[in-house]
Design a protein around this motif. Structure first.
Motif, mmCIF file in Angstrom:
data_model
loop_
_atom_site.group_PDB
_atom_site.id
_atom_site.type_symbol
_atom_site.label_atom_id
_atom_site.label_comp_id
_atom_site.label_asym_id
_atom_site.label_seq_id
_atom_site.Cartn_x
_atom_site.Cartn_y
_atom_site.Cartn_z
ATOM 1 N N LYS A 116 2.170 -6.704 -30.137
ATOM 2 C CA LYS A 116 2.210 -5.535 -29.261
ATOM 3 C C LYS A 116 0.939 -5.444 -28.421
ATOM 4 N N ARG A 117 -0.188 -5.782 -29.060
ATOM 5 C CA ARG A 117 -1.456 -5.752 -28.322
ATOM 6 C C ARG A 117 -1.468 -6.811 -27.228
ATOM 7 N N LEU A 118 -0.901 -7.990 -27.535
ATOM 8 C CA LEU A 118 -0.837 -9.051 -26.533
ATOM 9 C C LEU A 118 0.008 -8.630 -25.341
ATOM 10 N N LYS A 119 1.120 -7.930 -25.611
ATOM 11 C CA LYS A 119 1.964 -7.454 -24.514
ATOM 12 C C LYS A 119 1.196 -6.456 -23.641
ATOM 13 N N ARG A 120 0.438 -5.571 -24.293
ATOM 14 C CA ARG A 120 -0.347 -4.612 -23.509
ATOM 15 C C ARG A 120 -1.414 -5.322 -22.691
ATOM 16 N N LEU A 121 -2.060 -6.318 -23.317
ATOM 17 C CA LEU A 121 -3.101 -7.054 -22.610
ATOM 18 C C LEU A 121 -2.522 -7.832 -21.433
ATOM 19 N N SER A 122 -1.328 -8.401 -21.632
ATOM 20 C CA SER A 122 -0.709 -9.162 -20.557
ATOM 21 C C SER A 122 -0.423 -8.273 -19.349
ATOM 22 N N SER A 123 0.104 -7.087 -19.609
ATOM 23 C CA SER A 123 0.380 -6.171 -18.500
ATOM 24 C C SER A 123 -0.916 -5.713 -17.845
ATOM 25 N N ARG A 124 -1.950 -5.493 -18.670
ATOM 26 C CA ARG A 124 -3.230 -5.079 -18.103
ATOM 27 C C ARG A 124 -3.870 -6.215 -17.309
ATOM 28 N N LEU A 125 -3.646 -7.464 -17.759
ATOM 29 C CA LEU A 125 -4.187 -8.606 -17.029
ATOM 30 C C LEU A 125 -3.616 -8.664 -15.627
ATOM 31 N N VAL A 126 -2.298 -8.456 -15.518
ATOM 32 C CA VAL A 126 -1.671 -8.451 -14.192
ATOM 33 C C VAL A 126 -2.271 -7.346 -13.329
ATOM 34 N N ALA A 127 -2.434 -6.158 -13.937
ATOM 35 C CA ALA A 127 -3.006 -5.040 -13.187
ATOM 36 C C ALA A 127 -4.442 -5.339 -12.769
ATOM 37 N N ALA A 128 -5.213 -5.966 -13.690
ATOM 38 C CA ALA A 128 -6.603 -6.300 -13.377
ATOM 39 C C ALA A 128 -6.673 -7.324 -12.245
ATOM 40 N N GLN A 129 -5.786 -8.311 -12.274
ATOM 41 C CA GLN A 129 -5.759 -9.299 -11.201
ATOM 42 C C GLN A 129 -5.438 -8.649 -9.863
ATOM 43 N N GLU A 130 -4.490 -7.697 -9.871
ATOM 44 C CA GLU A 130 -4.140 -7.010 -8.635
ATOM 45 C C GLU A 130 -5.303 -6.169 -8.122
ATOM 46 N N ARG A 131 -6.046 -5.532 -9.056
ATOM 47 C CA ARG A 131 -7.211 -4.747 -8.643
ATOM 48 C C ARG A 131 -8.255 -5.642 -7.991
ATOM 49 N N GLU A 132 -8.493 -6.822 -8.602
ATOM 50 C CA GLU A 132 -9.487 -7.733 -8.049
ATOM 51 C C GLU A 132 -9.050 -8.257 -6.685
ATOM 52 N N ARG A 133 -7.761 -8.564 -6.561
ATOM 53 C CA ARG A 133 -7.268 -9.043 -5.266
ATOM 54 C C ARG A 133 -7.394 -7.955 -4.198
ATOM 55 N N SER A 134 -7.095 -6.712 -4.589
ATOM 56 C CA SER A 134 -7.228 -5.606 -3.637
ATOM 57 C C SER A 134 -8.678 -5.432 -3.208
ATOM 58 N N LEU A 135 -9.589 -5.578 -4.185
ATOM 59 C CA LEU A 135 -11.014 -5.449 -3.868
ATOM 60 C C LEU A 135 -11.461 -6.541 -2.907
ATOM 61 N N ILE A 136 -11.051 -7.786 -3.190
ATOM 62 C CA ILE A 136 -11.419 -8.901 -2.307
ATOM 63 C C ILE A 136 -10.825 -8.703 -0.924
ATOM 64 N N SER A 137 -9.557 -8.275 -0.881
ATOM 65 C CA SER A 137 -8.904 -8.030 0.407
ATOM 66 C C SER A 137 -9.639 -6.962 1.201
ATOM 67 N N ARG A 138 -10.056 -5.893 0.524
ATOM 68 C CA ARG A 138 -10.762 -4.816 1.210
ATOM 69 C C ARG A 138 -12.119 -5.278 1.723
ATOM 70 N N GLU A 139 -12.818 -6.076 0.884
ATOM 71 C CA GLU A 139 -14.118 -6.599 1.297
ATOM 72 C C GLU A 139 -13.972 -7.508 2.513
ATOM 73 N N LEU A 140 -12.953 -8.376 2.487
ATOM 74 C CA LEU A 140 -12.734 -9.278 3.615
ATOM 75 C C LEU A 140 -12.398 -8.513 4.887
ATOM 76 N N HIS A 141 -11.552 -7.486 4.744
ATOM 77 C CA HIS A 141 -11.125 -6.727 5.928
ATOM 78 C C HIS A 141 -12.233 -5.842 6.463
ATOM 79 N N ASP A 142 -12.869 -5.077 5.564
ATOM 80 C CA ASP A 142 -13.832 -4.073 6.007
ATOM 81 C C ASP A 142 -15.159 -4.675 6.441
ATOM 82 N N GLN A 143 -15.564 -5.773 5.840
ATOM 83 C CA GLN A 143 -16.876 -6.333 6.171
ATOM 84 C C GLN A 143 -16.752 -7.604 7.007
ATOM 85 N N LEU A 144 -16.262 -8.654 6.359
ATOM 86 C CA LEU A 144 -16.217 -9.941 7.054
ATOM 87 C C LEU A 144 -15.287 -9.900 8.265
#
Length: 365
Positions: A151-179
């Protein structure tokens, strides 16, 4: 995992005897004494359903139940055990029992049976059913742990996807707003240089475009460093952490110290990048929330490529229970991200803090 067979047997074995004849209980006691002098057997006699149910409030290692009794039976005893979800093994003890009756009572839940003319084997039977009970308890415990881990692995897997999306959003925002904006400015000034009517104006637009292009290069370096510092591969984790802390702490006026113990492996282990990310996120949390004046980072290189990390600040701290209760939110997403990143790397992160007493983060990767 410990082998259940290696578990020590109790010095005193407590037996619940379901027997209507006190003399037979005495015979059982003598047979156990003679057959197994290494142990002390404590026998408690009951002879009906009420006394049996009351006796189960105690702690017994096994139950010895006569097959033929006027007011009770092993079947009734087994029903009570099932109703109470008791795991105490029941052994049928009888003068004579047919094969069909023996099979039936075993199918109903008895662990074994022994005839009263072969009482010498009773200690071995008791030992075996106690071992079986230990193995069953161990299996049940492991099943619970496995289910919890799944059950913990399932929660971690879903959180991993969410964490990856957060990081991608952050990189996208940095690229758009600055670079992105900087490069747009470069293009605008180059076009302006082409349209300029005199050489001085064209040179001015050109020089501005060059300055902005250099700024874009610096922004790209900064973004690349936040993703994976080059020092990590070239110079190792300690140098990368020192550089990262200096980049983050000095502009904010935060004093710091970075120390290490043990021999750092070369090239860096797979968990070095995780340790680097934890340091970066911890420092960002310190700057955003802690109101600290000093932060200490300690690295320890352990056997088998493991890394110990300690981040301590002298800030305002927080209520750990309140912060980590419930689902990840904007308020605690950074801390949850650190916990998830550590666990996905096979490590563990612990947090020690109180309001007004700073924060201590400890991770072993």
């Amino acid at each position: 995992m410990a082998d259940p067979r290696s578990a020590p047997e109790p010095a005193t074995i407590r037996l619940l005897c379901v027997e209507d004849n006190p003399d037979d209980v005495e015979l059982l006691s003598l047979a156990l004494e003679r057959g197994d002098p290494a142990h002390t057997y404590e026998l408690t006699r009951v002879d009906d359903a009420t006394s049996f149910a009351e006796a189960l409030e105690g702690n017994f290692d096994a139950i010895l139940c006569d097959f033929n009794m006027p007011r009770f039976s092993p079947y009734a005893a087994l029903q009570i055990l099932v109703a109470r979800r008791s795991a105490v093994p029941l052994v049928v003890v009888t003068r004579a029992i047919g094969e069909e009756a023996a099979v039936h009572v075993l199918r109903c839940g008895a662990k074994d049976y022994v005839t009263k003319d072969k009482m010498g084997t009773l200690p071995q039977i008791i030992e075996r059913v106690m071992r079986d009970r230990q193995r069953a308890a161990e299996k049940e415990r492991l099943d619970r742990e496995l289910d919890s881990a799944y059950k913990r692995l399932k929660r971690l897997s879903s959180r991993l996807v969410a964490a990856q999306e957060r990081e991608r959003s952050l990189i996208s925002r940095e690229l758009h707003d600055q670079l992105g904006q900087t490069l747009t400015g470069v293009v605008i000034h180059l076009h302006a240089a082409e349209r300029a009517r005199d050489a001085d104006a064209a040179r001015k637009y050109h020089d501005t475009a060059v300055e902005m292009a250099n700024a874009a290069v610096e922004q790209l370096k900064t973004l690349s460093f936040s993703l994976r510092p080059a020092q990590l591969d070239l110079l190792g984790l300690v140098a990368a952490v020192q550089s990262a802390v200096q980049r983050i702490a000095e502009p904010a006026g935060l004093t710091f110290s970075v120390t290490s113990r043990g021999e750092e492996p070369s090239p860096p282990s797979e968990t070095a990048a995780v340790a680097m990310r934890l340091v970066q996120e911890a420092l960002n949390n310190v700057l955003r929330h802690a109101k600290a004046s000093h932060v200490t980072i300690r690295l320890r290189f352990l056997p088998d490529g493991r890394i110990g990390l300690l981040v301590i600040d002298d800030g305002v701290g927080f209520d750990k229970k309140e912060m980590l209760t419930g689902q990840p939110s904007e308020r605690n997403v950074g801390l949850y991200g650190m916990i998830e990143r550590t666990e996905l790397a096979g490590g563990r992160l612990t947090v020690r803090t109180r309001p007004g007493q700073g924060v201590c983060l400890r991770a072993v990767l």
